[in-house]
Design a protein around this motif. Structure first.
Motif, mmCIF file in Angstrom:
data_model
loop_
_atom_site.group_PDB
_atom_site.id
_atom_site.type_symbol
_atom_site.label_atom_id
_atom_site.label_comp_id
_atom_site.label_asym_id
_atom_site.label_seq_id
_atom_site.Cartn_x
_atom_site.Cartn_y
_atom_site.Cartn_z
ATOM 1 N N UNK A 135 0.808 -1.213 0.000
ATOM 2 C CA UNK A 135 0.000 0.000 0.000
ATOM 3 C C UNK A 135 0.839 1.258 0.000
ATOM 4 N N UNK A 136 1.916 1.254 0.771
ATOM 5 C CA UNK A 136 2.823 2.413 0.764
ATOM 6 C C UNK A 136 3.419 2.595 -0.626
ATOM 7 N N UNK A 137 3.842 1.500 -1.255
ATOM 8 C CA UNK A 137 4.418 1.591 -2.596
ATOM 9 C C UNK A 137 3.403 2.148 -3.591
ATOM 10 N N UNK A 138 2.153 1.723 -3.473
ATOM 11 C CA UNK A 138 1.137 2.253 -4.380
ATOM 12 C C UNK A 138 0.891 3.733 -4.119
ATOM 13 N N UNK A 139 0.943 4.138 -2.863
ATOM 14 C CA UNK A 139 0.790 5.561 -2.559
ATOM 15 C C UNK A 139 1.913 6.380 -3.182
ATOM 16 N N UNK A 140 3.137 5.846 -3.191
ATOM 17 C CA UNK A 140 4.246 6.562 -3.826
ATOM 18 C C UNK A 140 3.954 6.824 -5.296
#
Length: 692
Positions: free
Chosen positions: A141-146
């Motif tokens: 999820x953090x990677x997708x937010x980036x």
């Protein structure tokens, strides 16, 4: 691509040279911390849990020193302290948390090795969990937010940052690992899976977790994933592999998996005697200790013997200083344990939209009453549409919510209007849906995941529990305010898999607010408050009310919002209090015709309006609680207990509940109608209580 590099792999080029002196110091520092804990703090009963990082330490430090992006984030597990040291965490902070002192990672609320590190000026460590494999999907999820910040919001400062998740050879068998792997590869996210393979999951060998014991080899045919595999105890090889993998993820904006073999030189935890390993195995593991290899790599070519000894002396002195500082910290005040269950005024350091400077638009509790009556489906859709239009941090995700518009048509047309980056379908993994949402929320977005039916939330139980407790267990350092939409309850028929309610399970998980609207206007007001709030919310959409004629109301307006914990009095009366919610509200209204009933629609179950219920019971002297969920341990039992405790002297009859019997929801209408509280049964119960 599987890269198996030899032990003679060259050092990186001078342009990306490793700070070997820093690596040596941090590895020695980590060893001294482990030694102190194992020889003094644990035997002295100053610590309760200890997980040695010996053998894992050097490679983790090499990894941590590569996380230089402003928005880089790593999610580790209980053996990840060396990474934290490399990110800049003060050893006194680490020891203070391990000793359960005030402040630190959790203010004494969580195991000291379960780290978190909000870092507004560099790489952060996302809140760890004690659950094996629970770290993977939030990292996705953090990677997708980036990618969302960079590609959709034009934030170029996110364009080369990455997410890193640490795991072992045991956790690669978990649902979280496979879900995150699917997310990262299908979406091509900037995410590095860093797998530390020490050969054992506590006592279970890696060959039981993965065929052949090598997850990298088994993934050789997995599309969209670059693989690296090598020796995590060889300084030049580990450095080269780590730098290459990190660089790949940064520059290609694509996922990679790096498996490094390392020895676990102590037991799983301090209490683990490793009796399942024979003497030969233990000897071979100590022969692979990376610390002597690191010294041999650096002395005398990079450092002199005296310089190495100076680093060792400095590490020992720093650990002694850290111990003094940690032991000087007081224990947390016992009553402080009640703080930060929900947002209580103090803003968390990371997570959600408010630390990013969000200011909520003004709202009103006065509903517009003109206009056409709309059903709950349309009301929810209009609310989501408006909030998507005015807040570019809001994203919707779930199975079938894109072109199909959801199995209940709530999101119909929203992807076409707002784009697939903001309203998107997910793989069929509820753990992935919720875990990914948690990571996105930690990065400052407002995810609105949909779980298609109430029972489908069960595979996501660990992520739901972890999400609700993030604020509390990190002592308000992090929060993950997501809004989970869950349809449930009976419709024209029932069945055990699609018609469950069981709202009480979410109420029993600390940190969640729970909304159960009965009509279109309340759905708008509660959903808007959730989307603009600062706590995780379960938004329960009853299937029977989505298109029920009674539930239709005029759209109350784009500024309409309702506070949680405020019941609605549907009908005034002096003779009996009826407490209900969801699909039982119209049934209770119909059943109470001709009686002096005070009917309260709770609207939210966490928090619930205790004051309104108690005031009504003190007025009427009688209380009937009606809900669709099962009777045993249903939420009505909580209400009944509070009424009995706090309004007993006002009662003229026993507190009574009318619920489903303790059976799953049956399918055929005849069976369903018999188990769900009906208008005649409610009316009969009212008469019984009034005649008591």
């Amino acid at each position: 691509m599987l890269q198996a590099l030899s032990k003679q792999a060259p050092d990186p080029s001078p342009a990306t040279a490793i700070e070997w002196e820093k690596v040596a110091y941090l590895t020695l520092l980590s060893r001294e911390l482990d030694h102190l804990e194992e020889t003094e703090l644990i035997p002295g009963k100053q610590m309760l849990y200890q997980f040695s990082a010996r053998g894992h330490d050097m490679a983790q430090i090499l990894l941590g020193l590569q996380l230089t992006g402003r928005h880089d984030a790593a999610s580790g597990y209980y053996r990840s302290r060396p990474l934290l040291l490399a990110l800049g965490v003060d050893p006194a902070e680490a020891l203070g948390s391990a000793l359960g002192r005030a402040g630190g990672y959790s203010n004494g609320r969580d195991i000291g090795v379960v780290f978190n590190y909000p870092n507004p000026h560099g790489a952060s460590a996302l809140p760890m969990s004690g659950g094996v494999g629970a770290q993977y999907t939030p990292s996705a999820g953090w990677a997708q937010a980036l990618t969302y910040y960079a590609d959709q919001l034009g934030r170029l400062d996110y364009a080369s940052d990455i997410a890193v998740v640490l795991g072992g050879d045991g956790s690669v068998a978990s649902n979280g690992f496979w879900s995150a792997l699917t997310i990262a590869t299908t979406q091509q996210l900037p995410m590095l899976f860093y797998i530390e393979d020490n050969g054992y999951g506590i006592s279970v060998p890696s060959t039981t977790q993965t065929p052949g014991g090598n997850i990298a080899a088994n993934l050789a045919g997995w599309q969209g994933l670059t693989l690296y595999d090598g020796d995590g105890t060889s300084p030049p090889e580990a450095a080269h592999l780590i730098q290459t993998a990190v660089q790949h993820v940064r520059e290609r904006r694509a996922p990679a998996l790096l498996r490094l073999t390392v020895p676990r030189l102590q037991g799983h935890s301090f209490q683990d005697t490793q009796g399942y390993k024979d003497a030969d195995t233990l000897q071979k593991e100590w022969q692979r200790d990376p610390l002597p290899k690191l010294k041999a790599h650096l002395v005398p070519h990079v450092l002199s013997e005296s310089a190495w000894q100076a680093l060792a002396d400095r590490a020992l002195a720093d650990v002694k200083r850290a111990r003094t500082q940690a032991e000087a910290r007081p224990l947390a005040e016992p009553e402080s344990v009640l703080q930060h269950r929900f947002h209580d005024g103090d803003l968390q350091k990371m997570g959600g939209q408010y630390p990013q400077g969000y200011v909520a638009p003004p709202t009103t509790q006065h509903a517009q009453t003109g206009g056409q009556r709309i059903n709950m489906v349309t009301a929810i859709r209009k609310t989501l549409d408006h909030e998507l239009s005015i807040n570019d941090r809001v994203v919707l995700l779930g199975e079938d919510i894109g072109p199909k518009g959801g199995v209940h048509a709530v999101t119909l047309g929203l992807q076409q209007k707002h784009g697939a980056s903001r309203v998107f379908d997910t793989s069929l993994s509820e753990e992935g849906i919720i875990g990914r949402s948690v990571g996105m929320a930690l990065a400052g977005l407002v995810p609105v995941p949909e779980i298609q039916f109430r029972k489908y939330a069960e595979p996501a139980t660990e992520q739901l529990n972890d999400c609700g407790t993030i604020r509390w267990r990190t002592h308000n350092r992090f929060a993950a305010p997501i809004v989970v939409r869950i349809p449930g309850g009976f419709f024209k028929c029932g069945d055990p898999s699609h018609s469950q309610t069981n709202e009480v399970a979410f109420i029993h998980q600390p940190g969640w607010k729970v909304a159960v609207p009965s009509n279109a206007a309340d759905a708008v007001g509660l959903l808007r408050s959730a989307l603009r709030g600062n706590d995780p919310v379960i938004f329960f959409e009853h299937r029977a009310m989505l298109d029920h004629s009674w539930a239709r109301r005029p759209y109350p307006g784009d500024d309409y919002a309702l506070p949680f914990g405020q019941a609605h009095r549907c009908r005034e009366g002096e003779d009996i209090t009826i407490v209900t919610w969801g699909a039982m509200v119209p049934r209770c209204e119909e059943a109470a015709e001709g009686y002096g009933a005070d009917i309260l629609d709770l609207r939210t179950l966490m928090p619930w309006d205790r004051d309104a219920v108690l005031a009504s019971v003190r007025k009427t002297g009688r209380c009937l609680i009606v809900h669709e969920d099962l009777g045993t341990a249903g939420f009505g039992a909580e209400i009944a207990a509070v009424v009995a405790d706090e309004a007993f002297m006002a009662l003229d009859a026993p507190v009574s509940r009318l619920t489903m019997p303790d059976v799953p929801s049956p399918h055929t209408p005849a069976l369903l109608d018999w188990v769900v509280p009906s208008v005649p049964r409610i009316r009969k119960k009212i008469a019984e209580l009034l005649g008591f």
